[in-house]
Scaffold this motif. Structure first.
Motif, PDB file in Angstrom:
ATOM      1  N   VAL A  72      -6.039   8.192  -4.793  1.00  0.00           N
ATOM      2  CA  VAL A  72      -5.426   7.085  -4.044  1.00  0.00           C
ATOM      3  C   VAL A  72      -6.144   6.881  -2.719  1.00  0.00           C
ATOM      4  O   VAL A  72      -6.488   5.753  -2.337  1.00  0.00           O
ATOM      5  CB  VAL A  72      -3.927   7.365  -3.806  1.00  0.00           C
ATOM      6  CG1 VAL A  72      -3.347   6.369  -2.803  1.00  0.00           C
ATOM      7  CG2 VAL A  72      -3.163   7.291  -5.123  1.00  0.00           C
ATOM      8  N   LEU A  73      -6.394   7.965  -1.984  1.00  0.00           N
ATOM      9  CA  LEU A  73      -7.029   7.842  -0.679  1.00  0.00           C
ATOM     10  C   LEU A  73      -8.482   7.391  -0.799  1.00  0.00           C
ATOM     11  O   LEU A  73      -9.001   6.727   0.095  1.00  0.00           O
ATOM     12  CB  LEU A  73      -6.961   9.182   0.061  1.00  0.00           C
ATOM     13  CG  LEU A  73      -5.548   9.608   0.477  1.00  0.00           C
ATOM     14  CD1 LEU A  73      -5.572  10.975   1.135  1.00  0.00           C
ATOM     15  CD2 LEU A  73      -4.934   8.581   1.417  1.00  0.00           C
TER      16      LEU A  73
ATOM     17  N   TRP B  15      -5.007   3.187   5.895  1.00  0.00           N
ATOM     18  CA  TRP B  15      -5.295   4.528   5.389  1.00  0.00           C
ATOM     19  C   TRP B  15      -4.116   5.472   5.661  1.00  0.00           C
ATOM     20  O   TRP B  15      -3.684   6.203   4.778  1.00  0.00           O
ATOM     21  CB  TRP B  15      -6.574   5.042   6.043  1.00  0.00           C
ATOM     22  CG  TRP B  15      -7.102   6.295   5.443  1.00  0.00           C
ATOM     23  CD1 TRP B  15      -7.580   6.483   4.175  1.00  0.00           C
ATOM     24  CD2 TRP B  15      -7.206   7.567   6.096  1.00  0.00           C
ATOM     25  NE1 TRP B  15      -7.974   7.783   4.000  1.00  0.00           N
ATOM     26  CE2 TRP B  15      -7.762   8.479   5.162  1.00  0.00           C
ATOM     27  CE3 TRP B  15      -6.903   8.017   7.379  1.00  0.00           C
ATOM     28  CZ2 TRP B  15      -8.004   9.807   5.474  1.00  0.00           C
ATOM     29  CZ3 TRP B  15      -7.143   9.349   7.684  1.00  0.00           C
ATOM     30  CH2 TRP B  15      -7.689  10.228   6.740  1.00  0.00           C
TER      31      TRP B  15
ATOM     32  N   MET C  21       2.300   8.781  -6.532  1.00  0.00           N
ATOM     33  CA  MET C  21       2.531  10.198  -6.266  1.00  0.00           C
ATOM     34  C   MET C  21       3.737  10.702  -7.047  1.00  0.00           C
ATOM     35  O   MET C  21       3.722  11.822  -7.584  1.00  0.00           O
ATOM     36  CB  MET C  21       2.748  10.417  -4.766  1.00  0.00           C
ATOM     37  CG  MET C  21       2.670  11.875  -4.362  1.00  0.00           C
ATOM     38  SD  MET C  21       1.052  12.585  -4.769  1.00  0.00           S
ATOM     39  CE  MET C  21       1.312  14.288  -4.256  1.00  0.00           C
TER      40      MET C  21
ATOM     41  N   ILE D 205      -8.172   3.559  -1.628  1.00  0.00           N
ATOM     42  CA  ILE D 205      -7.720   2.730  -0.506  1.00  0.00           C
ATOM     43  C   ILE D 205      -8.888   2.384   0.401  1.00  0.00           C
ATOM     44  O   ILE D 205      -8.835   1.407   1.166  1.00  0.00           O
ATOM     45  CB  ILE D 205      -6.608   3.456   0.285  1.00  0.00           C
ATOM     46  CG1 ILE D 205      -5.767   2.442   1.086  1.00  0.00           C
ATOM     47  CG2 ILE D 205      -7.166   4.495   1.218  1.00  0.00           C
ATOM     48  CD1 ILE D 205      -4.994   1.490   0.231  1.00  0.00           C
TER      49      ILE D 205
ATOM     50  N   ALA E  32      -1.162   4.665   3.413  1.00  0.00           N
ATOM     51  CA  ALA E  32      -1.299   5.257   2.075  1.00  0.00           C
ATOM     52  C   ALA E  32      -0.930   6.736   2.094  1.00  0.00           C
ATOM     53  O   ALA E  32      -0.245   7.231   1.192  1.00  0.00           O
ATOM     54  CB  ALA E  32      -2.728   5.071   1.566  1.00  0.00           C
TER      55      ALA E  32
ATOM     56  N   LEU F 180       2.143   8.610   0.017  1.00  0.00           N
ATOM     57  CA  LEU F 180       1.981   9.807  -0.814  1.00  0.00           C
ATOM     58  C   LEU F 180       2.968  10.898  -0.403  1.00  0.00           C
ATOM     59  O   LEU F 180       3.509  11.623  -1.244  1.00  0.00           O
ATOM     60  CB  LEU F 180       0.546  10.321  -0.693  1.00  0.00           C
ATOM     61  CG  LEU F 180      -0.553   9.445  -1.315  1.00  0.00           C
ATOM     62  CD1 LEU F 180      -1.926   9.964  -0.931  1.00  0.00           C
ATOM     63  CD2 LEU F 180      -0.406   9.401  -2.831  1.00  0.00           C
TER      64      LEU F 180
ATOM     65  N   ALA G 269      -3.558  12.192  -5.542  1.00  0.00           N
ATOM     66  CA  ALA G 269      -3.545  11.836  -4.119  1.00  0.00           C
ATOM     67  C   ALA G 269      -4.956  11.595  -3.613  1.00  0.00           C
ATOM     68  O   ALA G 269      -5.210  10.637  -2.862  1.00  0.00           O
ATOM     69  CB  ALA G 269      -2.871  12.949  -3.308  1.00  0.00           C
TER      70      ALA G 269
ATOM     71  N   VAL H 114       0.836  -1.199   0.000  1.00  0.00           N
ATOM     72  CA  VAL H 114       0.000   0.000   0.000  1.00  0.00           C
ATOM     73  C   VAL H 114       0.871   1.249   0.000  1.00  0.00           C
ATOM     74  O   VAL H 114       0.648   2.190  -0.773  1.00  0.00           O
ATOM     75  CB  VAL H 114      -0.949  -0.001   1.222  1.00  0.00           C
ATOM     76  CG1 VAL H 114      -1.563   1.378   1.434  1.00  0.00           C
ATOM     77  CG2 VAL H 114      -2.050  -1.039   1.033  1.00  0.00           C
ATOM     78  N   CYS H 115       1.876   1.273   0.863  1.00  0.00           N
ATOM     79  CA  CYS H 115       2.747   2.445   0.956  1.00  0.00           C
ATOM     80  C   CYS H 115       3.569   2.622  -0.324  1.00  0.00           C
ATOM     81  O   CYS H 115       3.725   3.743  -0.826  1.00  0.00           O
ATOM     82  CB  CYS H 115       3.661   2.302   2.172  1.00  0.00           C
ATOM     83  SG  CYS H 115       4.344   3.861   2.779  1.00  0.00           S
TER      84      CYS H 115
ATOM     85  N   SER I 152       1.328   3.876  -3.189  1.00  0.00           N
ATOM     86  CA  SER I 152       0.987   5.285  -3.013  1.00  0.00           C
ATOM     87  C   SER I 152       2.160   6.180  -3.395  1.00  0.00           C
ATOM     88  O   SER I 152       1.987   7.201  -4.067  1.00  0.00           O
ATOM     89  CB  SER I 152       0.574   5.542  -1.558  1.00  0.00           C
ATOM     90  OG  SER I 152      -0.548   4.756  -1.201  1.00  0.00           O
TER      91      SER I 152
END
Length: 232
Positions: A80-81, A109, A50, A84, A112, A116, A77, A42-43, A46
């Motif tokens: 993405v949020l 959350w 970005m 997620i 993520a 970003l 961004a 996830v990280c 993101s």
């Protein structure tokens, strides 16, 4: 993008992998559905998206002659949020009257958001966010372990309808073991042959839960019970 640009693009991704790993390790240690690998991915995703957004000038497309292109990385961004949220919804589940997985969803959350941040090249802010998240997940868990061990317990008790004294005995057991139990619902099940009571017990200690379970087992007519402490 040229090959000599890769080091500048790689550092945010490596930082995102490290941040996702630190947060995911705590969830993996707690045995949650979304653990080590999920948080890293996830990280990383993101951060990658970005980076893609902030470097739109390197995209391979030819603008029309005389046009002026204005980019807005914040739009990606937001996307993405929003996206997620679907992954977070997958780790939230209901067991009886209890809702589980909210803390894991929140950790995905914030992971993520940290990704970003690294993708935008804001390493200091990303590091602070990672540190605070780990402190919240690990440090506050250690603090809560030193507090009196109480929990909100969602429970059900089922007894035969033809046992006239069972209902009063169940309510007496709930009241004696745990003060002011809250009855949420009553169900008539098994073709009308059994009654099921749903209750919510506030600030129950492990000893009180064990005592209540032992008391319920002695009541004539009780055919089943479930005591489910909440734990995210």
């Amino acid at each position: 993008m040229e090959i000599h640009d890769l080091p500048g693009f790689t550092l945010p991704l490596l930082a995102a992998v490290l941040a996702g790993g630190l947060i995911g390790f705590e969830r993996e240690w707690r045995g949650r559905a979304a653990g080590f690998r999920t948080h890293i991915l996830v990280c990383l995703a993101s951060a990658l998206l970005m980076e893609l957004a902030v470097m739109q000038g390197l995209w391979r497309f030819e603008p029309l002659s005389g046009t002026n292109i204005v980019t807005d990385p914040a739009r990606l961004a937001h996307g993405v949020l929003t996206g997620i949220g679907f992954l977070c919804a997958g780790v939230i589940f209901r067991s009886g009257f209890s809702i589980h997985g909210l803390t894991t969803a929140a950790s995905l959350w914030i992971t993520a958001a940290i990704g970003l941040t690294f993708g935008a090249g804001m390493y200091g802010l990303g590091a602070v966010g990672t540190t605070l998240t780990v402190i919240i997940l690990v440090g506050l868990r250690l603090v809560s372990a030193r507090l009196p061990q109480t929990a909100v317990v969602d429970g059900t008790v089922t007894w035969r309808r033809d046992a006239p004294d069972a209902e009063a005995a169940v309510h007496a057991a709930l009241t004696d073991c745990l003060r002011q139990p809250r009855a949420d619902r009553h169900d008539l099940i098994d073709g009308g042959e059994a009654v099921r009571l749903g209750v919510r017990l506030q600030k129950a200690t492990p000893d009180q839960i064990r005592a209540l379970a032992a008391r319920l087992r002695t009541i004539d007519g009780v055919v089943g019970y479930e005591l489910d402490p909440r734990d995210d």
